[in-house]
Write a protein that holds these residues in place. Structure first.
Motif, mmCIF file in Angstrom:
data_model
loop_
_atom_site.group_PDB
_atom_site.id
_atom_site.type_symbol
_atom_site.label_atom_id
_atom_site.label_comp_id
_atom_site.label_asym_id
_atom_site.label_seq_id
_atom_site.Cartn_x
_atom_site.Cartn_y
_atom_site.Cartn_z
ATOM 1 N N ASN A 1 44.342 3.802 -43.229
ATOM 2 C CA ASN A 1 44.178 4.825 -44.268
ATOM 3 C C ASN A 1 44.687 6.195 -43.885
ATOM 4 O O ASN A 1 45.066 6.975 -44.752
ATOM 5 N N SER A 2 44.612 6.533 -42.613
ATOM 6 C CA SER A 2 44.963 7.885 -42.195
ATOM 7 C C SER A 2 45.784 7.829 -40.924
ATOM 8 O O SER A 2 45.781 6.821 -40.202
ATOM 9 N N GLY A 3 46.439 8.939 -40.655
ATOM 10 C CA GLY A 3 47.239 9.021 -39.446
ATOM 11 C C GLY A 3 46.398 8.817 -38.198
ATOM 12 O O GLY A 3 46.800 8.092 -37.273
ATOM 13 N N HIS B 1 47.229 14.609 -32.654
ATOM 14 C CA HIS B 1 47.192 13.216 -33.101
ATOM 15 C C HIS B 1 46.036 12.903 -34.041
ATOM 16 O O HIS B 1 45.871 11.748 -34.418
ATOM 17 N N GLY B 2 45.229 13.904 -34.422
ATOM 18 C CA GLY B 2 44.190 13.646 -35.404
ATOM 19 C C GLY B 2 42.844 14.236 -35.035
ATOM 20 O O GLY B 2 42.718 14.953 -34.035
ATOM 21 N N ARG B 3 41.840 13.904 -35.852
ATOM 22 C CA ARG B 3 40.531 14.547 -35.765
ATOM 23 C C ARG B 3 39.378 13.580 -35.532
ATOM 24 O O ARG B 3 38.221 13.993 -35.578
ATOM 25 N N ILE C 1 53.619 10.297 -27.993
ATOM 26 C CA ILE C 1 54.292 11.590 -28.160
ATOM 27 C C ILE C 1 54.885 11.716 -29.557
ATOM 28 O O ILE C 1 55.327 10.726 -30.156
ATOM 29 N N GLU C 2 54.861 12.940 -30.076
ATOM 30 C CA GLU C 2 55.527 13.242 -31.344
ATOM 31 C C GLU C 2 56.977 13.637 -31.031
ATOM 32 O O GLU C 2 57.189 14.591 -30.273
ATOM 33 N N PRO C 3 57.961 12.973 -31.608
ATOM 34 C CA PRO C 3 59.361 13.319 -31.331
ATOM 35 C C PRO C 3 59.705 14.763 -31.733
ATOM 36 O O PRO C 3 60.549 15.388 -31.101
ATOM 37 N N ALA D 1 55.697 6.372 -30.408
ATOM 38 C CA ALA D 1 56.203 7.563 -31.092
ATOM 39 C C ALA D 1 55.280 7.842 -32.274
ATOM 40 O O ALA D 1 55.150 7.005 -33.169
ATOM 41 N N ASP D 2 54.629 9.001 -32.251
ATOM 42 C CA ASP D 2 53.802 9.401 -33.389
ATOM 43 C C ASP D 2 54.704 10.165 -34.366
ATOM 44 O O ASP D 2 54.974 11.346 -34.192
ATOM 45 N N GLU D 3 55.177 9.423 -35.375
ATOM 46 C CA GLU D 3 56.098 10.008 -36.371
ATOM 47 C C GLU D 3 55.368 10.282 -37.683
ATOM 48 O O GLU D 3 55.961 10.256 -38.760
#
Ligand SMILES: *Cc1c(COP(=O)(O)O)cnc(C)c1O
Length: 452
Positions: A133-135, A163-165, A234-236, A267-269
């Motif tokens: 549902n969510s990132g 990367h989120g909460r 990692i986020e690119p 990869a967190d895209e």
């Protein structure tokens, strides 16, 4: 020139900036009063106006003001709000059924989204996906999958990463205030290492990629132990950290190190993916093929959907029933994603993102020459930013950033700020925005800068 879009917010939503009251107007102020008495204060507000309609490149508020949208609801409505194909497909799905739970009785749209993800994500290996549902949920599941596959526990993340909460993703996120402050204790076995942030690399940008990679690898090797590491995440292009593009060469070096050591490269895209940076995925710019890729935000035109996609043998390491959730891959959200992907493909929105860069970046660079408060212009495609500094230094200037954002809001331009130091103004227009609106938005920004 005023143009009409054919669906968003109805055919009558004019693609124009229009101010008919002060910002916020009286109706928004009244609603804000109601919000204050019933919505938890922890749920913040960037721009204190209430939305009524949105589409194309504009958002209209309840007082009738129309804002140029440089935010896309944080990189979500890349295809525009209420995009025609999203509305058409989601509506048809709503009328057929709204939920069965994919784990109880599967349905075709879920499978179709996974087929699309296999086609669109980098690499031609066998791939599988799971939907959420969510990132944050996608990132958590990527970690679960990597741990089962490797039978290792440690997760390596990077300075300025977001990367989120949720509890695990707060631990993965680097910034304390507001994301983590007071919310601990956090999950164990998370290790943070340097990222190649050229603008702030102490020895300068030239050797930033090599030095940062060497430091990161040294820390992983000496402090964590490669045999303990399940995944690097990692986020690119780092989003909430300040639209940081790691210096060229850094990502391939980390990916290579992961491959050599049996570490899953994730990869967190979630923010940079789905055409935002001028490709389907930002990691394509350096030819990186991640083992797992997390997606959300731009995937479904505003409906909640997220995914983990990756090498079939890694994805399949998890036992049946180990992945899922009541709503994960909701059929209406899946239909919306298929509409969103259809729009991106048919309208070549990756090409539109590159065009947005061509229009915006030179103008932002000109502003940087004129206004020393802009320390750097960066980003690519329709994921662009300016980093604000105290003139003549690299000291972050969050006060100027907040003042500039407020001035833009009052002039009818919706902009967002970001960054570890709160001193980055980011630009994330819907990829379907008209060029006249882009130019006008930049005029507003320039006017606000000149009065700062
Ligand atoms: C927004 C974001 C997330 C979290 O997504 P949510 O849907 O808000 O949980 C994770 N990673 C990145 C890179 C993001 O930009």
């Amino acid at each position: 020139m005023t143009t009409m879009t054919d669906t968003p917010g109805g055919p009558s939503l004019p693609q124009e900036r229009r101010l008919v009251t002060e910002v916020p107007g009286p109706k928004s102020q009244e609603l804000m009063g109601r919000k204050r008495s019933t919505v938890a204060d922890g749920v913040g507000t960037v721009m204190p106006v209430f939305a009524r309609r949105a589409g194309g490149g504009v958002l209209e508020d309840v007082d009738g003001n129309s804002f140029i949208d440089f935010g896309s609801g944080i990189a979500v409505t890349s295809v525009g709000n209420s995009a025609e194909a999203v509305v058409r497909r989601a509506t048809a799905q709503l009328e057929s059924f709204t939920h069965t739970c994919a784990m109880v009785t599967p349905y075709e749209p879920y499978v179709e989204v996974c087929e699309e993800l296999a086609r669109l994500t980098p690499g031609d290996h066998a791939k599988k996906s799971a939907l959420f549902n969510s990132g944050a949920e996608a990132v958590e599941n990527a970690v679960k999958i990597a741990r089962v596959h490797t039978k290792r526990q440690a997760v390596v993340v990077f300075d300025h990463g977001y990367h989120g909460r949720t509890n695990l993703t707060m631990a993965l996120t680097s910034k304390d205030m507001p994301y983590k402050h007071g919310f601990g204790p956090f999950a164990p076995e998370i290790y943070r290492v340097p990222v190649a942030y050229p603008f702030r690399w102490l020895t300068g940008p030239e050797n930033c990629a090599e030095e940062a990679a060497a430091q990161a690898i040294d820390q992983i090797t000496k402090q964590v132990g490669v045999d303990n590491v399940a995944a690097v995440v990692i986020e690119p292009v780092l989003g909430e950290g300040g639209f940081i593009e790691p210096a060229k060469g850094f990502l391939p070096r980390i990916a290579e190190f992961a491959r050599e050591n049996g570490i899953v490269f994730v990869a967190d895209e979630i923010q940079s993916g789905f055409c935002r940076t001028g490709q389907w995925f930002a990691c394509e710019d350096e030819g990186i093929v991640p083992d797992l890729i997390t997606t959300a935000k731009g995937i479904a035109g505003g409906l909640p959907l997220a995914a983990v996609t990756g090498r079939a043998e890694i994805m399949d390491a998890v036992h049946a029933g180990g992945l899922g959730g009541t709503y994960g891959g909701n059929p209406v959200a899946c239909a919306a994603a298929l509409g969103s992907i259809e729009t991106m493909r048919e309208q070549d929105l990756a090409g539109r993102a590159r065009r947005i860069e061509e229009v915006m970046k030179p103008r932002l660079q000109k502003m940087a020459e004129q206004y020393p408060v802009i320390g750097e212009v960066r980003g690519r495609g329709a994921m662009l930013a300016i980093e604000l500094v105290k003139p003549g230094t690299k000291d972050p200037h969050p006060e100027a950033t907040a003042a500039l954002a407020k001035a833009c809001h009052q002039e009818g331009l919706l902009v967002l700020t970001t960054g570890t130091y709160g001193n980055v103004m980011r630009f994330l227009p819907p990829l379907v925005i008209g060029e006249n609106l882009l130019e006008e938005g930049l005029d507003v920004l320039e006017g606000a800068l000149s009065r700062l």
